[in-house]
Write a protein that holds these residues in place. Structure first.
Motif, PDB file in Angstrom:
ATOM      1  N   GLY A 146     -59.038  22.568  58.897  1.00 38.89           N
ATOM      2  CA  GLY A 146     -58.756  23.692  59.784  1.00 38.89           C
ATOM      3  C   GLY A 146     -58.494  24.973  59.013  1.00 38.89           C
ATOM      4  O   GLY A 146     -57.868  25.892  59.513  1.00 38.89           O
ATOM      5  N   GLN A 147     -58.954  25.031  57.778  1.00 37.03           N
ATOM      6  CA  GLN A 147     -58.731  26.201  56.945  1.00 37.03           C
ATOM      7  C   GLN A 147     -60.072  26.783  56.522  1.00 37.03           C
ATOM      8  O   GLN A 147     -61.039  26.070  56.321  1.00 37.03           O
ATOM      9  CB  GLN A 147     -57.939  25.833  55.688  1.00 37.03           C
ATOM     10  CG  GLN A 147     -56.562  25.333  55.986  1.00 37.03           C
ATOM     11  CD  GLN A 147     -55.827  24.927  54.718  1.00 37.03           C
ATOM     12  OE1 GLN A 147     -56.401  24.823  53.652  1.00 37.03           O
ATOM     13  NE2 GLN A 147     -54.536  24.708  54.844  1.00 37.03           N
ATOM     14  N   ALA A 148     -60.094  28.091  56.406  1.00 42.47           N
ATOM     15  CA  ALA A 148     -61.261  28.793  55.893  1.00 42.47           C
ATOM     16  C   ALA A 148     -60.821  29.523  54.631  1.00 42.47           C
ATOM     17  O   ALA A 148     -59.632  29.777  54.441  1.00 42.47           O
ATOM     18  CB  ALA A 148     -61.776  29.770  56.936  1.00 42.47           C
ATOM     19  N   GLU A 201     -68.391  34.167  50.664  1.00 42.81           N
ATOM     20  CA  GLU A 201     -67.815  33.889  51.977  1.00 42.81           C
ATOM     21  C   GLU A 201     -67.431  32.419  52.179  1.00 42.81           C
ATOM     22  O   GLU A 201     -66.578  32.131  53.004  1.00 42.81           O
ATOM     23  CB  GLU A 201     -68.767  34.325  53.084  1.00 42.81           C
ATOM     24  CG  GLU A 201     -70.014  33.468  53.202  1.00 42.81           C
ATOM     25  CD  GLU A 201     -70.859  33.865  54.376  1.00 42.81           C
ATOM     26  OE1 GLU A 201     -70.565  33.409  55.496  1.00 42.81           O
ATOM     27  OE2 GLU A 201     -71.811  34.623  54.165  1.00 42.81           O
ATOM     28  N   PHE A 202     -68.022  31.506  51.452  1.00 49.54           N
ATOM     29  CA  PHE A 202     -67.813  30.068  51.636  1.00 49.54           C
ATOM     30  C   PHE A 202     -67.869  29.722  53.119  1.00 49.54           C
ATOM     31  O   PHE A 202     -68.881  29.972  53.749  1.00 49.54           O
ATOM     32  CB  PHE A 202     -66.509  29.602  50.979  1.00 49.54           C
ATOM     33  CG  PHE A 202     -66.543  29.736  49.478  1.00 49.54           C
ATOM     34  CD1 PHE A 202     -67.318  28.891  48.711  1.00 49.54           C
ATOM     35  CD2 PHE A 202     -65.820  30.726  48.835  1.00 49.54           C
ATOM     36  CE1 PHE A 202     -67.377  29.019  47.325  1.00 49.54           C
ATOM     37  CE2 PHE A 202     -65.867  30.861  47.457  1.00 49.54           C
ATOM     38  CZ  PHE A 202     -66.645  30.013  46.705  1.00 49.54           C
ATOM     39  N   ASN A 203     -66.806  29.205  53.715  1.00 51.23           N
ATOM     40  CA  ASN A 203     -66.813  28.808  55.123  1.00 51.23           C
ATOM     41  C   ASN A 203     -66.042  29.783  56.006  1.00 51.23           C
ATOM     42  O   ASN A 203     -65.659  29.443  57.114  1.00 51.23           O
ATOM     43  CB  ASN A 203     -66.227  27.400  55.270  1.00 51.23           C
ATOM     44  CG  ASN A 203     -64.759  27.351  54.924  1.00 51.23           C
ATOM     45  OD1 ASN A 203     -64.211  28.267  54.322  1.00 51.23           O
ATOM     46  ND2 ASN A 203     -64.101  26.273  55.294  1.00 51.23           N
ATOM     47  N   VAL A 245     -58.595  33.639  49.097  1.00 55.68           N
ATOM     48  CA  VAL A 245     -57.712  33.757  50.251  1.00 55.68           C
ATOM     49  C   VAL A 245     -58.004  32.578  51.183  1.00 55.68           C
ATOM     50  O   VAL A 245     -59.150  32.368  51.586  1.00 55.68           O
ATOM     51  CB  VAL A 245     -57.936  35.087  50.999  1.00 55.68           C
ATOM     52  CG1 VAL A 245     -57.040  35.176  52.224  1.00 55.68           C
ATOM     53  CG2 VAL A 245     -57.705  36.276  50.064  1.00 55.68           C
ATOM     54  N   VAL A 246     -56.967  31.806  51.492  1.00 57.28           N
ATOM     55  CA  VAL A 246     -57.077  30.663  52.397  1.00 57.28           C
ATOM     56  C   VAL A 246     -56.360  31.045  53.683  1.00 57.28           C
ATOM     57  O   VAL A 246     -55.200  31.441  53.658  1.00 57.28           O
ATOM     58  CB  VAL A 246     -56.434  29.395  51.780  1.00 57.28           C
ATOM     59  CG1 VAL A 246     -56.591  28.214  52.712  1.00 57.28           C
ATOM     60  CG2 VAL A 246     -57.033  29.097  50.411  1.00 57.28           C
ATOM     61  N   PHE A 247     -57.066  30.926  54.820  1.00 63.58           N
ATOM     62  CA  PHE A 247     -56.485  31.337  56.095  1.00 63.58           C
ATOM     63  C   PHE A 247     -56.929  30.381  57.206  1.00 63.58           C
ATOM     64  O   PHE A 247     -57.691  29.449  56.961  1.00 63.58           O
ATOM     65  CB  PHE A 247     -56.846  32.794  56.407  1.00 63.58           C
ATOM     66  CG  PHE A 247     -58.302  33.044  56.713  1.00 63.58           C
ATOM     67  CD1 PHE A 247     -58.703  33.348  58.005  1.00 63.58           C
ATOM     68  CD2 PHE A 247     -59.260  32.998  55.722  1.00 63.58           C
ATOM     69  CE1 PHE A 247     -60.035  33.587  58.294  1.00 63.58           C
ATOM     70  CE2 PHE A 247     -60.589  33.239  56.002  1.00 63.58           C
ATOM     71  CZ  PHE A 247     -60.983  33.533  57.300  1.00 63.58           C
TER      72      PHE A 247
END
Length: 115
Positions: free
Chosen positions: A25-27, A48-50, A82-84
């Motif tokens: 559940g993280q991008a 951008e990854f995911n 940055v993980v959000f």
């Protein structure tokens, strides 16, 4: 027959939606720090990854993160990850939902753990 088709459609819909988020559940995305301010940094997305954030997009990211270890010391021209939570507000400039963590990246683009 209509009932069967309805159930089949709902099943396909649920399967499709479940594939839209990653397992945790993280991008996340990698960015270059353009400016450091109190409480936020201005960044430019490099990968951008995911996350769904376009490469070269410039915007602000809060440094008030959920991670218990906080945010590392960030300087202009640092590369960060940055993980959000994956939420992107429909605004200009874009805004992120909850920021879980910010990590510095080494020269190879690998995460440096926050100590």
């Amino acid at each position: 027959m209509k009932k069967f088709l309805s159930i089949l459609l709902i099943f396909v819909y649920v399967i499709t939606l479940s594939g839209c988020k990653n397992e945790a559940g993280q991008a996340y995305f990698n960015a270059k720090v353009l400016e450091v301010n109190k409480g936020f940094v201005n960044v430019k997305c490099l990968e951008e990854f995911n996350s769904g954030i376009p490469v070269d997009e410039e915007f602000s990211v809060t440094t008030d993160v959920v991670a218990s270890k906080g945010t590392p010391e960030i300087k202009v021209d640092d590369n960060i990850r940055v993980v959000f939570n994956g939420e992107i507000m429909e605004s200009y400039p874009l805004q992120l939902g909850t920021v879980y963590a910010i990590y510095l990246l080494d020269e190879n683009g690998d995460v440096i753990p926050n100590d």
